[in-house]
Design a protein around this motif. Structure first.
Motif, PDB file in Angstrom:
ATOM      1  N   VAL A  50       0.838  -1.202   0.000  1.00  0.00           N
ATOM      2  CA  VAL A  50       0.000   0.000   0.000  1.00  0.00           C
ATOM      3  C   VAL A  50       0.875   1.255   0.000  1.00  0.00           C
ATOM      4  O   VAL A  50       0.606   2.222  -0.730  1.00  0.00           O
ATOM      5  N   MET A  51       1.946   1.250   0.776  1.00  0.00           N
ATOM      6  CA  MET A  51       2.858   2.396   0.804  1.00  0.00           C
ATOM      7  C   MET A  51       3.530   2.590  -0.556  1.00  0.00           C
ATOM      8  O   MET A  51       3.676   3.717  -1.028  1.00  0.00           O
ATOM      9  N   LEU A  65      -7.960   5.790  -1.460  1.00  0.00           N
ATOM     10  CA  LEU A  65      -7.751   4.636  -2.322  1.00  0.00           C
ATOM     11  C   LEU A  65      -9.081   3.908  -2.434  1.00  0.00           C
ATOM     12  O   LEU A  65      -9.979   4.097  -1.617  1.00  0.00           O
ATOM     13  N   THR A  66      -9.210   3.064  -3.436  1.00  0.00           N
ATOM     14  CA  THR A  66     -10.499   2.430  -3.721  1.00  0.00           C
ATOM     15  C   THR A  66     -10.404   0.923  -3.582  1.00  0.00           C
ATOM     16  O   THR A  66      -9.437   0.310  -4.030  1.00  0.00           O
ATOM     17  N   LEU A 111      -6.275   2.470   5.737  1.00  0.00           N
ATOM     18  CA  LEU A 111      -6.826   2.621   4.391  1.00  0.00           C
ATOM     19  C   LEU A 111      -8.000   3.583   4.337  1.00  0.00           C
ATOM     20  O   LEU A 111      -8.302   4.128   3.287  1.00  0.00           O
ATOM     21  N   SER A 112      -8.703   3.777   5.456  1.00  0.00           N
ATOM     22  CA  SER A 112      -9.841   4.690   5.442  1.00  0.00           C
ATOM     23  C   SER A 112      -9.342   6.119   5.591  1.00  0.00           C
ATOM     24  O   SER A 112      -8.232   6.365   6.058  1.00  0.00           O
ATOM     25  N   THR A 118     -13.996   7.103   6.023  1.00  0.00           N
ATOM     26  CA  THR A 118     -14.741   6.672   4.843  1.00  0.00           C
ATOM     27  C   THR A 118     -13.801   5.931   3.906  1.00  0.00           C
ATOM     28  O   THR A 118     -12.583   5.990   4.033  1.00  0.00           O
ATOM     29  N   ILE A 119     -14.398   5.233   2.947  1.00  0.00           N
ATOM     30  CA  ILE A 119     -13.608   4.450   1.999  1.00  0.00           C
ATOM     31  C   ILE A 119     -14.271   4.540   0.627  1.00  0.00           C
ATOM     32  O   ILE A 119     -15.496   4.662   0.528  1.00  0.00           O
TER      33      ILE A 119
END
Length: 207
Positions: A50-51, A65-66, A111-112, A118-119
Motif C-alpha cells: 500500500v505504501m 484509495l479504492t 486505508l480509510s 470513509t472508503i
C-alpha cells in the motif's frame, strides 16, 4: 523489471490470472485495465504494498484509495450500506462509478480516510479485473493510474510498461482503456453528492 502479460479482454486466460494473483499475494503492484482507466492495484492487507502504491501515485494518506469489489455483497462487508444506498448501488453496479461510503471495521484503519473514516469502493465491469477478484477471493486496493504531476491517466499498456517497468511488478495488457476515470459519488450524506464527473451516468443518482 516488471512482467508483461497479454490477457484476452473477454476470455482471460486462467493460467495468467493465477500467476497475477500469486504476485499480488507476494506483495506485488499490478497495472491492470478496468471499465474506465488503467489502475494500479495491490493486496488489501499488505502495508508495504500500500505504501509503494501511494509513492508511485504520489498521494498521501488523505487521498482515498479504492476497494475494487466483486459485487454488492462484498461492498457491504467493507462499508455500511442502508436500504436507500443499496437500491442506488444495485442500479449502478457493475459500472464506472466509485462510491464514498462509511467504512466498517473490516477495513484496515490505515486505508480509510484519516478524518472521516470513509472508503471508496467500486464494482468494475471488466472481465480481466473480475477474474482476478474471483481468483483472489477478496477486494483489490486500487487507484487510477495517473502519475505524479500529470493530469491524464495512462491508457496504453505499452506506454505503461515503458514508464513503470522499474516501479511495478506486472503490467497486464488487456487493450486500450478510456481516458475518462470513474464518476465519484459521496453516499455518506442524506442525498448523494457528486465529487467527480466521469464515465458513469450520474442521472441514476438524481445528479
Amino acid at each position: 523489471m516488471s512482467q508483461f502479460f497479454q490477457i484476452h479482454p473477454d476470455n482471460p486466460q486462467l493460467r495468467l490470472i493465477k500467476q497475477a494473483v500469486q504476485m499480488i499475494h507476494q506483495g506485488g503492484i499490478v497495472a491492470l485495465p478496468t471499465d474506465s482507466c488503467y489502475a494500479l492495484v495491490c493486496h488489501l492487507d499488505d502495508k508495504d504494498a500500500v505504501m509503494r502504491l501511494r509513492r508511485i501515485r504520489g498521494v498521501d494518506d488523505k487521498h482515498h484509495l479504492t476497494l475494487l469489489c466483486r459485487d454488492l455483497s462484498e461492498i457491504a462487508v467493507y462499508a455500511k450500506v442502508d436500504n436507500r444506498q443499496f437500491r442506488l448501488l444495485k442500479a449502478a453496479t457493475p459500472g464506472p462509478y466509485t462510491f464514498i461510503l462509511e467504512a466498517t471495521k473490516e477495513v484496515p484503519r490505515r486505508l480509510s480516510h484519516p478524518s472521516r473514516k470513509t472508503i471508496g469502493l467500486r464494482v468494475p465491469e471488466n472481465c480481466i479485473t473480475h477474474a482476478l477478484l474471483e481468483e483472489l477471493g477478496q477486494p483489490l486496493l486500487g487507484t487510477t493510474l495517473i502519475l505524479p504531476n500529470e493530469d491524464e491517466p495512462l491508457t496504453d499498456p505499452e506506454v505503461i510498461r515503458e514508464r513503470l517497468e522499474k516501479l511495478v511488478d506486472l503490467v497486464i495488457d488487456g487493450g486500450a482503456c478510456s481516458l475518462v476515470p470513474t464518476s465519484v459519488i459521496d453516499m455518506t450524506k442524506e442525498t448523494p453528492e457528486l465529487i467527480r464527473q466521469g464515465r458513469g451516468d450520474v442521472g441514476l443518482f438524481g445528479l
